[in-house]
Scaffold this active site. Structure first.
Site, mmCIF file in Angstrom:
data_model
loop_
_atom_site.group_PDB
_atom_site.id
_atom_site.type_symbol
_atom_site.label_atom_id
_atom_site.label_comp_id
_atom_site.label_asym_id
_atom_site.label_seq_id
_atom_site.Cartn_x
_atom_site.Cartn_y
_atom_site.Cartn_z
ATOM 1 N N ARG A 94 -3.791 11.336 2.908
ATOM 2 C CA ARG A 94 -4.417 10.067 3.425
ATOM 3 C C ARG A 94 -5.899 10.121 3.199
ATOM 4 O O ARG A 94 -6.566 9.153 2.996
ATOM 5 C CB ARG A 94 -4.067 9.715 4.907
ATOM 6 C CG ARG A 94 -4.393 8.586 5.283
ATOM 7 C CD ARG A 94 -3.754 8.192 6.691
ATOM 8 N NE ARG A 94 -4.453 7.219 7.329
ATOM 9 C CZ ARG A 94 -3.809 6.534 8.430
ATOM 10 N NH1 ARG A 94 -2.589 6.928 8.957
ATOM 11 N NH2 ARG A 94 -4.679 5.522 8.855
ATOM 12 N N PRO A 136 19.828 13.455 -4.819
ATOM 13 C CA PRO A 136 21.386 13.449 -4.663
ATOM 14 C C PRO A 136 22.221 14.739 -4.782
ATOM 15 O O PRO A 136 21.683 15.594 -5.648
ATOM 16 C CB PRO A 136 21.988 12.526 -5.952
ATOM 17 C CG PRO A 136 20.886 12.582 -6.816
ATOM 18 C CD PRO A 136 19.485 12.896 -6.100
ATOM 19 N N GLY A 145 23.999 14.533 2.134
ATOM 20 C CA GLY A 145 23.975 13.367 2.886
ATOM 21 C C GLY A 145 24.512 13.333 4.243
ATOM 22 O O GLY A 145 24.021 13.049 5.315
ATOM 23 N N GLU A 160 17.785 -0.275 -1.332
ATOM 24 C CA GLU A 160 18.420 -0.761 -2.467
ATOM 25 C C GLU A 160 19.633 -0.386 -2.494
ATOM 26 O O GLU A 160 20.047 0.618 -2.869
ATOM 27 C CB GLU A 160 17.403 -0.220 -3.577
ATOM 28 C CG GLU A 160 15.780 -0.513 -3.487
ATOM 29 C CD GLU A 160 15.742 -1.905 -3.655
ATOM 30 O OE1 GLU A 160 16.625 -2.794 -4.146
ATOM 31 O OE2 GLU A 160 14.932 -2.634 -3.127
ATOM 32 N N CYS A 184 23.669 0.003 -10.766
ATOM 33 C CA CYS A 184 23.822 -1.312 -9.720
ATOM 34 C C CYS A 184 23.816 -2.550 -10.425
ATOM 35 O O CYS A 184 24.191 -3.431 -9.796
ATOM 36 C CB CYS A 184 22.710 -1.381 -8.603
ATOM 37 S SG CYS A 184 21.051 -1.090 -9.262
ATOM 38 N N ASP A 185 22.998 -2.574 -11.438
ATOM 39 C CA ASP A 185 22.902 -4.042 -12.274
ATOM 40 C C ASP A 185 24.043 -4.308 -13.378
ATOM 41 O O ASP A 185 23.770 -4.916 -14.251
ATOM 42 C CB ASP A 185 21.474 -4.246 -12.753
ATOM 43 C CG ASP A 185 21.127 -3.015 -13.736
ATOM 44 O OD1 ASP A 185 21.664 -2.072 -14.185
ATOM 45 O OD2 ASP A 185 19.954 -2.944 -14.277
HETATM 46 P P1 NAP Z 1 25.156 7.183 -2.280
HETATM 47 O O1 NAP Z 1 26.584 7.950 -2.328
HETATM 48 O O2 NAP Z 1 25.266 6.109 -1.185
HETATM 49 O O3 NAP Z 1 24.346 8.160 -2.088
HETATM 50 C C1 NAP Z 1 22.842 8.012 -2.228
HETATM 51 C C2 NAP Z 1 22.130 8.907 -1.489
HETATM 52 O O4 NAP Z 1 22.265 8.684 -0.305
HETATM 53 C C3 NAP Z 1 22.360 10.481 -1.995
HETATM 54 O O5 NAP Z 1 21.225 11.106 -2.075
HETATM 55 C C4 NAP Z 1 23.162 10.809 -0.577
HETATM 56 O O6 NAP Z 1 23.102 12.086 -0.669
HETATM 57 C C5 NAP Z 1 22.491 10.000 0.497
HETATM 58 N N1 NAP Z 1 23.364 9.833 1.517
HETATM 59 C C6 NAP Z 1 24.509 9.807 1.834
HETATM 60 N N2 NAP Z 1 24.885 9.538 3.256
HETATM 61 C C7 NAP Z 1 23.954 9.779 3.887
HETATM 62 C C8 NAP Z 1 23.333 9.662 5.172
HETATM 63 N N3 NAP Z 1 24.326 9.550 6.040
HETATM 64 N N4 NAP Z 1 22.212 10.015 5.581
HETATM 65 C C9 NAP Z 1 21.235 10.425 4.548
HETATM 66 N N5 NAP Z 1 21.438 10.342 3.186
HETATM 67 C C10 NAP Z 1 22.793 9.848 2.857
HETATM 68 O O7 NAP Z 1 25.006 6.359 -3.649
HETATM 69 P P2 NAP Z 1 25.292 7.130 -4.999
HETATM 70 O O8 NAP Z 1 26.828 7.087 -5.542
HETATM 71 O O9 NAP Z 1 24.376 8.198 -5.141
HETATM 72 O O10 NAP Z 1 24.615 5.913 -6.022
HETATM 73 C C11 NAP Z 1 25.326 4.920 -6.184
HETATM 74 C C12 NAP Z 1 25.059 3.508 -5.477
HETATM 75 O O11 NAP Z 1 23.718 3.200 -5.307
HETATM 76 C C13 NAP Z 1 25.802 2.369 -5.856
HETATM 77 O O12 NAP Z 1 26.258 1.645 -4.848
HETATM 78 C C14 NAP Z 1 24.639 1.577 -6.583
HETATM 79 O O13 NAP Z 1 24.872 -0.030 -6.465
HETATM 80 C C15 NAP Z 1 23.533 1.811 -5.617
HETATM 81 N N6 NAP Z 1 22.221 1.667 -6.363
HETATM 82 C C16 NAP Z 1 21.650 0.593 -6.000
HETATM 83 C C17 NAP Z 1 20.239 0.224 -6.882
HETATM 84 C C18 NAP Z 1 19.667 -1.029 -6.292
HETATM 85 O O14 NAP Z 1 18.526 -1.046 -6.880
HETATM 86 N N7 NAP Z 1 20.023 -1.860 -5.426
HETATM 87 C C19 NAP Z 1 19.851 0.974 -7.706
HETATM 88 C C20 NAP Z 1 20.583 2.345 -8.064
HETATM 89 C C21 NAP Z 1 21.986 2.499 -7.357
HETATM 90 P P3 NAP Z 1 24.415 12.929 -1.169
HETATM 91 O O15 NAP Z 1 24.531 12.910 -2.627
HETATM 92 O O16 NAP Z 1 24.195 14.583 -0.487
HETATM 93 O O17 NAP Z 1 25.656 12.527 -0.504
#
Ligand code: NAP
Length: 508
Positions: free
Chosen positions: A79, A200, A231, A270, A304-305
């Protein structure tokens, strides 16, 4: 092809891993140091399930101690650094990435299963995004509000400052591990927040590489950390009261869990998506088919898109569906190390299981496969295009939930309200795409679709976040966008000056 193996040719990255029995064991970064531990996660390539690395994991107590240190010292270090210096550091990360890109591209292919073109595209987008950071700075400004218009505020004025929150926990999804890490670090660091990066578990290596580059570029070691906890072990971290912002890109389910555990904090969420494409009767059908096909298959639908629901006006329905099938038939699925391949594997077996269940569910409910839909092995699938009667669509798992892989439902509509209803009845509201020319229909859709972004005559694509995007409903809170996200990582503070002079009181 030979077994997958990470390229370790670039000595620049040597200090972030040790090689044990031929396999790199990566370190985490806490309290200003890269550290190895005996508690490790196994990292496999989605291409052939081969073990490509181990990642050391910190003890929770060590993470908590590091957060304390960051709160008391690290957050001030970043900061108090002049903003101009922070900007130069971000620009330097881009230079370093440009120089060391080959190893990073390789990690995106081997660890994330991206095709060479997608991996290279992610690296180039990351460099461009880092270089666009001066555009973010225009939003770190305040206001001066005169008190003249309220009798209780006369002879006062307020300065509205924006200042950093302190520490931001940045949680990265598997699908853009490099870009998302760089983007979130950029707009969080620029106004002076300290960061804890949580990559991740399935493909952490591109984020580790990025952190190494950020440190070499000059980010203060006290103000930055990378934790490799899974996570499911993060609950004590997300609820830590020293963390001011939680910035998560991930699934809706993870977002809900994190918000429940974290308590009251500043959130950027997101979350899940999967977008509808509405094709009007006067659209350029060949163009729409090409872009829809790409939106279904790009990174195997793990975006996601990605387009998951195609709604076509009945007079062009047959032509559109045939042209999409034709485009999908040109997509080559295979080992992404082969440069001729367009679509590689899914990130893991459970993703392919979820995809298979989605296809079976649609079949059981009377829908028909127009293209693909076959599982090739544990992680490889053929993209699935599924035709379904409009009145059946809402029953499908693929409609109700986000299946994060190549699967799209196609159906027809005769009245625009039917397309609007099917688009809006999903729990997600990330983006939509509209193909067509009728301005009155387009205007109606633009007004009524409950989404964060609409792409007219193109597939949804967030790209380098040049235009802001983000979800409504279960797709999240906040916006990713150059010059927009920065507002969410800065807290407003009102400073009210009371001048106590006579001044305007004489007029009352
Ligand atoms: P995810 O399984 O929800 O994991 C995302 C991140 O969250 C990972 O680093 C995961 O760690 C962590 N995580 C999981 N449980 C947690 C908890 N209880 N506390 C803290 N962190 C936790 O998602 P993903 O499979 O990696 O990504 C795909 C998803 O992301 C899809 O649903 C997609 O639509 C979404 N996405 C959205 C956008 C947007 O702009 N809206 C962009 C990209 C992706 P671990 O890997 O260690 O489990």
């Amino acid at each position: 092809m030979e077994k997958t193996k990470l390229s370790l040719d670039d000595p620049f990255f040597n200090d972030i891993y040790d090689v044990e029995e031929g396999i790199p064991v990566f370190k985490y970064f806490l309290n200003g140091e890269w550290k190895k531990s005996n508690d490790r996660s196994k990292i496999v390539s989605p291409i052939d399930n081969n073990v490509i690395a181990y990642i050391s994991r910190p003890e929770l107590s060590e993470v908590e101690k590091a957060i304390e240190n960051m709160y008391s010292k690290g957050k001030w270090k970043i900061r108090d650094m002049p903003g101009d210096v922070r900007l130069k550091i971000i620009e330097k990360i881009a230079d370093i990435l440009e120089k060391h890109q080959d190893v990073v591209i390789d990690s995106l292919v081997i660890n994330a299963g991206k095709t060479y073109n997608s991996a290279k595209g992610e690296v180039l987008a990351t460099i461009e995004r880092l270089r666009k950071s001066p555009l973010d700075l225009r939003k770190i400004v305040g206001d001066l509000i005169p008190g003249d218009w309220s009798s209780e505020a006369l002879e006062t004025e307020a300065l509205i400052r924006r200042e950093p929150y302190g520490i931001s926990l940045i949680i990265i999804p598997f699908n853009y591990p490099l870009f998302d890490s760089a983007n979130k670090i950029t707009y969080t660091i620029l106004p002076g927040n300290a960061i804890i990066l949580k990559p991740p578990s399935s493909d952490p290596i591109p984020s580790l590489f990025l952190l190494k580059m950020a440190i070499e570029a000059g980010l203060p070691k006290e103000s930055i950390a990378l934790i490799t906890l899974p996570g499911k072990h993060m609950s004590k971290v997300v609820s830590n009261s020293k963390i001011g912002i939680i910035n998560l890109t991930g699934s809706t389910e993870t977002g809900i869990e994190v918000m429940k555990e974290a308590g009251i904090k500043q959130f950027i969420m997101e979350l899940g998506g999967g977008d509808p494409a509405i094709v009007l009767g006067d659209a350029d059908i060949s163009w729409a088919a090409k872009r829809i096909s790409l939106a279904i298959t790009s990174y195997s639908g793990q975006r996601c898109d990605s387009i998951k629901l195609i709604l076509a006006e009945d007079k062009i329905y047959e032509q559109l569906k045939n042209e999409i099938v034709n485009e999908l038939s040109k997509v080559k699925v295979g080992d992404p190390r082969d440069k001729g391949v367009d679509m590689g594997p899914l990130i893991d077996k459970s993703s392919a299981d979820q995809w298979e269940e989605g296809v079976k569910d649609a079949m059981a409910k009377g829908c028909k496969i127009l293209f693909g839909g076959k599982r090739i092995n544990d992680t490889f699938i053929e993209p699935a295009l599924i035709e379904c009667d409009r009145d059946k669509v809402k029953e499908l798992v693929a409609y109700k939930e986000e299946i994060f892989s190549s699967i799209a439902i196609i159906t027809k509509f005769s009245d625009l309200n039917q397309a609007i209803e099917l688009s809006n009845d999903r729990r997600y509201g990330l983006d939509a795409s509209i193909f067509g020319n009728d301005v009155n229909k387009i205007r109606k859709l633009v007004r009524l679709l409950e989404v964060g972004a609409i792409y007219i005559n193109d597939m949804p694509k967030h790209g380098i976040n040049y235009y802001p995007f983000g979800g409504r409903k279960d797709s999240g809170i906040g916006r990713e966008g150059i010059g927009y996200s920065i507002e969410q990582v800065t807290a407003m503070k009102s400073i009210v000056y009371n001048y106590k002079g006579k001044g305007v009181w004489d007029y009352i």
